[in-house]
Design a protein around this motif. Structure first.
Motif, PDB file in Angstrom:
ATOM      1  N   MET A   1       0.934  -1.518  -0.334  1.00  0.00           N
ATOM      2  CA  MET A   1       0.081  -0.059   0.298  1.00  0.00           C
ATOM      3  C   MET A   1       1.134   1.685  -0.287  1.00  0.00           C
ATOM      4  SD  MET A   1      -3.248  -1.003   0.328  1.00  0.00           S
ATOM      5  CE  MET A   1      -3.970  -2.589   0.545  1.00  0.00           C
ATOM      6  N   SER A   2       0.154   1.908  -0.933  1.00  0.00           N
ATOM      7  CA  SER A   2       1.215   3.483  -0.700  1.00  0.00           C
ATOM      8  C   SER A   2      -0.255   4.701  -0.611  1.00  0.00           C
ATOM      9  CB  SER A   2       1.872   3.640  -2.146  1.00  0.00           C
ATOM     10  OG  SER A   2       0.764   3.413  -2.716  1.00  0.00           O
ATOM     11  N   ALA A   3      -0.085   5.449   0.208  1.00  0.00           N
ATOM     12  CA  ALA A   3      -0.607   7.034   0.361  1.00  0.00           C
ATOM     13  C   ALA A   3       0.034   7.660   0.039  1.00  0.00           C
ATOM     14  CB  ALA A   3      -0.708   6.887   1.830  1.00  0.00           C
ATOM     15  N   ARG A   4      -0.766   8.694  -0.189  1.00  0.00           N
ATOM     16  CA  ARG A   4      -0.227  10.149  -1.000  1.00  0.00           C
ATOM     17  C   ARG A   4      -1.732  11.143  -1.244  1.00  0.00           C
ATOM     18  NH1 ARG A   4      -3.061  11.265  -5.935  1.00  0.00           N
ATOM     19  NH2 ARG A   4      -4.066   9.090  -6.627  1.00  0.00           N
TER      20      ARG A   4
ATOM     21  N   VAL B   1      -5.656   6.352  -1.264  1.00  0.00           N
ATOM     22  CA  VAL B   1      -4.825   5.515  -0.367  1.00  0.00           C
ATOM     23  C   VAL B   1      -5.024   4.542  -1.819  1.00  0.00           C
ATOM     24  CG1 VAL B   1      -3.891   3.351   1.026  1.00  0.00           C
ATOM     25  CG2 VAL B   1      -5.045   5.620   1.987  1.00  0.00           C
ATOM     26  N   ARG B   2      -4.180   4.274  -2.235  1.00  0.00           N
ATOM     27  CA  ARG B   2      -3.915   3.483  -3.927  1.00  0.00           C
ATOM     28  C   ARG B   2      -2.981   2.234  -3.381  1.00  0.00           C
ATOM     29  NH1 ARG B   2      -4.665   4.729  -8.342  1.00  0.00           N
ATOM     30  NH2 ARG B   2      -4.505   3.879 -10.497  1.00  0.00           N
ATOM     31  N   ALA B   3      -4.001   1.225  -3.585  1.00  0.00           N
ATOM     32  CA  ALA B   3      -3.768  -0.371  -3.283  1.00  0.00           C
ATOM     33  C   ALA B   3      -3.005  -0.881  -4.609  1.00  0.00           C
ATOM     34  CB  ALA B   3      -5.252  -1.296  -3.294  1.00  0.00           C
ATOM     35  N   SER B   4      -1.571  -1.383  -4.094  1.00  0.00           N
ATOM     36  CA  SER B   4      -0.809  -1.956  -5.276  1.00  0.00           C
ATOM     37  C   SER B   4      -1.525  -2.852  -5.724  1.00  0.00           C
ATOM     38  CB  SER B   4       0.275  -2.449  -4.219  1.00  0.00           C
ATOM     39  OG  SER B   4       0.224  -3.696  -3.269  1.00  0.00           O
TER      40      SER B   4
ATOM     41  N   GLU C   1      -4.547  -8.540  -1.890  1.00  0.00           N
ATOM     42  CA  GLU C   1      -4.216  -9.402  -0.746  1.00  0.00           C
ATOM     43  C   GLU C   1      -3.308  -9.131   0.473  1.00  0.00           C
ATOM     44  OE1 GLU C   1      -1.321 -11.842  -3.955  1.00  0.00           O
ATOM     45  OE2 GLU C   1      -3.148 -12.918  -4.611  1.00  0.00           O
ATOM     46  N   LYS C   2      -3.115  -7.964   0.128  1.00  0.00           N
ATOM     47  CA  LYS C   2      -1.775  -7.144   0.901  1.00  0.00           C
ATOM     48  C   LYS C   2      -3.134  -6.368   2.058  1.00  0.00           C
ATOM     49  CE  LYS C   2       2.260  -6.466  -0.883  1.00  0.00           C
ATOM     50  NZ  LYS C   2       2.831  -5.941  -2.230  1.00  0.00           N
ATOM     51  N   GLN C   3      -3.045  -6.327   3.275  1.00  0.00           N
ATOM     52  CA  GLN C   3      -3.946  -5.355   4.109  1.00  0.00           C
ATOM     53  C   GLN C   3      -3.721  -3.226   4.136  1.00  0.00           C
ATOM     54  OE1 GLN C   3      -1.906  -6.704   7.610  1.00  0.00           O
ATOM     55  NE2 GLN C   3      -1.615  -4.881   8.604  1.00  0.00           N
ATOM     56  N   LEU C   4      -4.377  -3.473   4.445  1.00  0.00           N
ATOM     57  CA  LEU C   4      -3.696  -1.312   4.675  1.00  0.00           C
ATOM     58  C   LEU C   4      -4.121  -0.992   5.515  1.00  0.00           C
ATOM     59  CD1 LEU C   4      -4.108   1.567   3.623  1.00  0.00           C
ATOM     60  CD2 LEU C   4      -6.292   1.500   3.922  1.00  0.00           C
ATOM     61  N   ASP C   5      -2.760  -0.675   6.265  1.00  0.00           N
ATOM     62  CA  ASP C   5      -2.327  -0.371   7.227  1.00  0.00           C
ATOM     63  C   ASP C   5      -3.320   1.548   8.388  1.00  0.00           C
ATOM     64  OD1 ASP C   5      -1.594  -2.456   9.166  1.00  0.00           O
ATOM     65  OD2 ASP C   5       0.546  -2.293   7.795  1.00  0.00           O
TER      66      ASP C   5
ATOM     67  N   GLU D   1      -9.345   7.584   0.241  1.00  0.00           N
ATOM     68  CA  GLU D   1     -10.657   7.605  -0.653  1.00  0.00           C
ATOM     69  C   GLU D   1      -9.043   5.848  -0.528  1.00  0.00           C
ATOM     70  OE1 GLU D   1     -10.777   9.573  -4.116  1.00  0.00           O
ATOM     71  OE2 GLU D   1     -12.092  11.381  -2.617  1.00  0.00           O
ATOM     72  N   ILE D   2     -10.109   4.794  -1.451  1.00  0.00           N
ATOM     73  CA  ILE D   2      -9.464   3.763  -1.486  1.00  0.00           C
ATOM     74  C   ILE D   2      -9.604   3.146  -2.321  1.00  0.00           C
ATOM     75  CG2 ILE D   2      -8.181   1.268  -0.478  1.00  0.00           C
ATOM     76  CD1 ILE D   2      -9.692   2.162   2.131  1.00  0.00           C
ATOM     77  N   VAL D   3      -8.069   3.080  -3.316  1.00  0.00           N
ATOM     78  CA  VAL D   3      -8.078   3.516  -4.568  1.00  0.00           C
ATOM     79  C   VAL D   3      -7.364   1.763  -5.557  1.00  0.00           C
ATOM     80  CG1 VAL D   3      -7.537   3.984  -7.540  1.00  0.00           C
ATOM     81  CG2 VAL D   3      -8.555   5.732  -4.920  1.00  0.00           C
ATOM     82  N   PHE D   4      -8.524   0.993  -5.816  1.00  0.00           N
ATOM     83  CA  PHE D   4      -8.005  -0.376  -6.297  1.00  0.00           C
ATOM     84  C   PHE D   4      -8.005  -0.032  -8.173  1.00  0.00           C
ATOM     85  CE2 PHE D   4     -11.079  -1.206  -2.226  1.00  0.00           C
ATOM     86  CZ  PHE D   4     -10.045  -2.042  -1.985  1.00  0.00           C
ATOM     87  N   PRO D   5      -7.039  -0.248  -9.016  1.00  0.00           N
ATOM     88  CA  PRO D   5      -6.455   0.113  -9.572  1.00  0.00           C
ATOM     89  C   PRO D   5      -6.478  -1.383  -9.845  1.00  0.00           C
ATOM     90  CG  PRO D   5      -4.089  -0.513  -8.415  1.00  0.00           C
ATOM     91  CD  PRO D   5      -5.514  -0.191  -7.699  1.00  0.00           C
TER      92      PRO D   5
END
Length: 276
Positions: free
Chosen positions: A1-4, A26-29, A137-141, A170-174
């Motif tokens: 996860m990476s946040a901007r 927050v953009r999901a990897s 598959e990855k969690q968001l902290d 806003e969680i973004v799932f690409p």
């Protein structure tokens, strides 16, 4: 996860007694290993799904019932920005409390994702969001500071008016899977783009822990009167929806261009071979 950060504008609550943090995206990897994915997990390239959320705490002073070790009753939670059920996206939430609490790691398996405790001190709460298997598959902290006291501590504390601290994200799932898109395309808590014509999505599959008879939204929550009204939230939702429309148009144009590139150019004489 990476946040901007997508803006420094701080949403203003309606009335006093609450504090709102600056909005973030927050953009999901993307998944790095798709070799074992089934055909039902095919990805929709150049598509984003956006899920606006709010997480925070509401703390009440116990007044005469307060003791040295338990002066406040507080609730920490993750909710939809418009108080819709997040169960279609979030599988479970883990709240990591201060080590002084019994069983400091609390796991909430179904919405509403919240827990209530009593204590006397402020500390940082780690919040981990886990998503359904067809999403990420990855969690968001996330991290949230539990606030028990107002900025103005000169006067007596109120037992009727809580201290509220919330953050909007806003969680973004690409490149979501087709199964994920099909399941949430009409969900009120999720922002999805309009797909180009010709894409056939699989039949939506309801997750095991999504009980239709159990309400997971927070519209009639006992604490809903204290939830902050983010003045820019509605505008952010509209902008996100517009962004998704533009993105869908770009995908459509790209596909048309790719088809045009495959069409034979007959302006020149054939050079000894035929086009298939």
């Amino acid at each position: 996860m990476s946040a901007r950060k997508v803006g420094e504008a701080e949403p203003q609550p309606e009335g006093d007694g609450g504090s709102a943090q600056a909005s973030q995206s927050v953009r999901a990897s993307k998944s790095t290993d798709d070799s074992d994915k089934k055909s039902t997990d095919r990805k929709l390239k150049d598509v984003d799904i956006c899920v606006p959320i709010v997480y925070g705490t509401i703390a009440f002073y116990l007044g005469r019932k307060a003791s040295e070790s338990q002066s406040h009753k507080w609730t920490v939670y993750v909710r939809g920005a418009t108080n819709e059920d997040l169960g279609a996206v979030v599988k479970r939430v883990v709240f990591q409390l201060h080590p002084s609490f019994n069983n400091p790691m609390r796991v909430i398996e179904s919405p509403p994702f919240e827990l209530t405790e009593c204590g006397w001190g402020e500390f940082e709460i780690a919040i981990s969001l886990f998503f359904h298997n067809d999403i990420c598959e990855k969690q968001l902290d996330l991290y949230h500071h539990l606030k028990l006291y107002t900025e103005d501590e000169s006067g007596p504390q109120s037992t009727k008016k809580p201290v509220v601290m919330e953050s909007y994200n806003e969680i973004v799932f690409p490149d979501p899977s087709e199964a994920f898109f099909a399941r949430v395309q009409n969900h009120p808590a999720v922002i999805v783009p309009r797909l180009p014509a010709g894409i056939n999505l699989p039949k939506p599959v309801v997750n095991d822990n999504m009980n239709e008879n159990k309400r997971g939204d927070t519209k009639d929550h006992p604490l809903s009167q204290w939830f902050l009204n983010f003045s820019e939230a509605d505008e952010l939702l509209k902008l996100a929806a517009a962004r998704q429309e533009v993105q869908a148009h770009i995908v459509n144009v790209r596909r048309k261009l790719s088809l045009m590139e495959g069409v034979p150019q007959l302006s020149k004489q054939p050079s000894g071979f035929e086009y298939a």
